[in-house]
Design an enzyme around this catalytic site. Structure first.
Site, PDB file in Angstrom:
ATOM      1  N   ASP A  11       0.856  -1.185   0.000  1.00  0.00           N
ATOM      2  CA  ASP A  11       0.000   0.000   0.000  1.00  0.00           C
ATOM      3  C   ASP A  11       0.893   1.236   0.000  1.00  0.00           C
ATOM      4  O   ASP A  11       1.670   1.450   0.929  1.00  0.00           O
ATOM      5  CB  ASP A  11      -0.898  -0.020   1.243  1.00  0.00           C
ATOM      6  N   ASP A 105      -2.835   2.495  -6.178  1.00  0.00           N
ATOM      7  CA  ASP A 105      -1.842   2.600  -5.119  1.00  0.00           C
ATOM      8  C   ASP A 105      -1.756   1.396  -4.186  1.00  0.00           C
ATOM      9  O   ASP A 105      -1.064   1.458  -3.163  1.00  0.00           O
ATOM     10  CB  ASP A 105      -2.084   3.865  -4.289  1.00  0.00           C
ATOM     11  N   GLU A 106      -2.412   0.294  -4.501  1.00  0.00           N
ATOM     12  CA  GLU A 106      -2.289  -0.884  -3.641  1.00  0.00           C
ATOM     13  C   GLU A 106      -2.541  -2.160  -4.442  1.00  0.00           C
ATOM     14  O   GLU A 106      -3.252  -2.161  -5.437  1.00  0.00           O
ATOM     15  CB  GLU A 106      -3.233  -0.805  -2.439  1.00  0.00           C
TER      16      GLU A 106
END
Length: 360
Positions: A11, A105-106
């Site tokens: 993350d 983003d993860e």
């Protein structure tokens, strides 16, 4: 005996805000909001400096400015975020082909069998974070465990720029101590409902039978019953393509008056816009979902030849709302996009899912 899986959840730390601070060093150390402004709009991401004041994503820009008067607002640059996301994803694929992105983003990575021949998921996560910092310039946090839920939970433990592991032998004690609002799939409304039943942590949740949880929480009851026992069988799915992107809200009190419907829909629409921007995808079919007080569900949809912009999507929502008379009271509204441009974006996401959205 089945081999214990080794799952990493990576993350990025305050991804959008961190990108802006990396690209514009004069923003480093300042409370920063990406998206929105002091009068309107919604915050898409907040820097850690802004979070100290209570500013966070999905908050209205007006509320964020009240919490932090010297907050700096910047416009999001999603093409830049996607560019860096692709660089980060390329690093993931050097370690395993089993990569399941959740957003820009993860992502989940299954490194049970990996390309570098390293039996330690902890060391792999550390190397991935080091590579991201060196090659992209950003910090990432990671969680490691034997299933996706625990890995995702672990990635929050030592944020920012840290990692944590939850071993099988430690999972039971960890889950029993975990506050109920930290469990995947339990938002503010569900957490409050659970607390009213005396369920404040995993230990409390574990005392209730599957029959009781199913009666009180429907299909989600089985999920809650399993995850508190460390059971989450969902595998990392690298090729699963999302069929829809959506947001919905079950209201704490049914909406009985028509004048309550528009503000409620607008809030859900703002959340849907945030998710569209975060994922970098769009859809040609707009759907309005309505659940009435008697739990009957109605959906209305309209499909376009081209991908509609935000204004067109909202106009379509209003058109679908007015198609026929709604019955009051309304228990839930949901807005969704389908027929997505996932092939054009070459992104892979999870299965169709109506995501609970609980406003401020």
């Amino acid at each position: 005996m089945d081999k214990i899986r080794k799952i990493i959840h990576v993350d990025m730390d305050a991804f959008y805000a961190s990108v802006e601070q990396m690209d514009y060093p004069e923003l480093i150390g300042k409370p920063l909001a990406v998206g929105g402004n002091r009068e309107r709009g919604v915050v898409a991401a907040a820097s850690y400096e802004a979070r100290k004041y209570g500013v966070r994503s999905a908050m209205s820009g007006k509320m964020a400015a009240l919490k932090c008067p010297h907050l700096v607002f910047v416009k999001p640059r999603f093409e830049r975020y996607k560019e860096l996301s692709q660089q980060i994803r390329a690093i993931f694929f050097e370690f395993t082909d089993l990569v399941e992105p959740l957003s820009l983003d993860e992502a989940f990575l299954d490194v049970t069998e990996n390309k570098v021949g390293n039996p330690s998921a902890t060391l792999i996560a550390k190397e991935i974070r080091k590579r991201i910092k060196e090659e992209v310039g950003l910090n990432a946090s990671a969680g490691i465990s034997y299933n996706k839920f625990l890995a995702k939970t672990a990635s929050d433990i030592n944020k920012p720029n840290g990692q944590a592991v939850i071993l099988p032998k430690d999972a039971e004690v960890f889950l029993e101590k975990l506050p109920i609002e930290r469990f995947f799939g339990i938002g503010k409304v569900t957490a409050e409902k659970m607390k009213s039943l005396g369920i404040h942590n995993g230990h409390d949740l574990k005392q209730f039978s599957l029959q009781f949880l199913t009666k009180r929480f429907g299909k989600s009851g089985l999920h809650f019953y399993n995850i508190v026992r460390g059971i989450h069988l969902s595998e990392v799915q690298p090729n699963r393509i999302r069929k829809s992107l959506s947001a919905e809200n079950t209201f704490s009190q049914d909406l009985k008056k028509k004048e309550e419907w528009l503000p409620a829909l607008l809030e859900i629409f703002e959340e849907l816009k945030r998710r569209v921007k975060k994922s970098g995808i769009n859809g040609r079919t707009v759907t309005l979902k309505i659940k009435y007080h008697d739990f009957t569900i109605h959906t209305r949809s309209k499909t376009f030849e081209q991908y509609p912009n935000e204004s067109k999507i909202w106009d379509t929502v209003m058109e679908l709302l007015d198609q026929e008379e709604l019955k009051a009271p309304v228990r839930l509204f949901g807005l969704g996009l389908s027929n997505l441009n996932v092939e054009e974006e070459r992104l892979h996401f999870g299965k169709q899912l109506w995501l609970e959205f609980e406003p401020e």
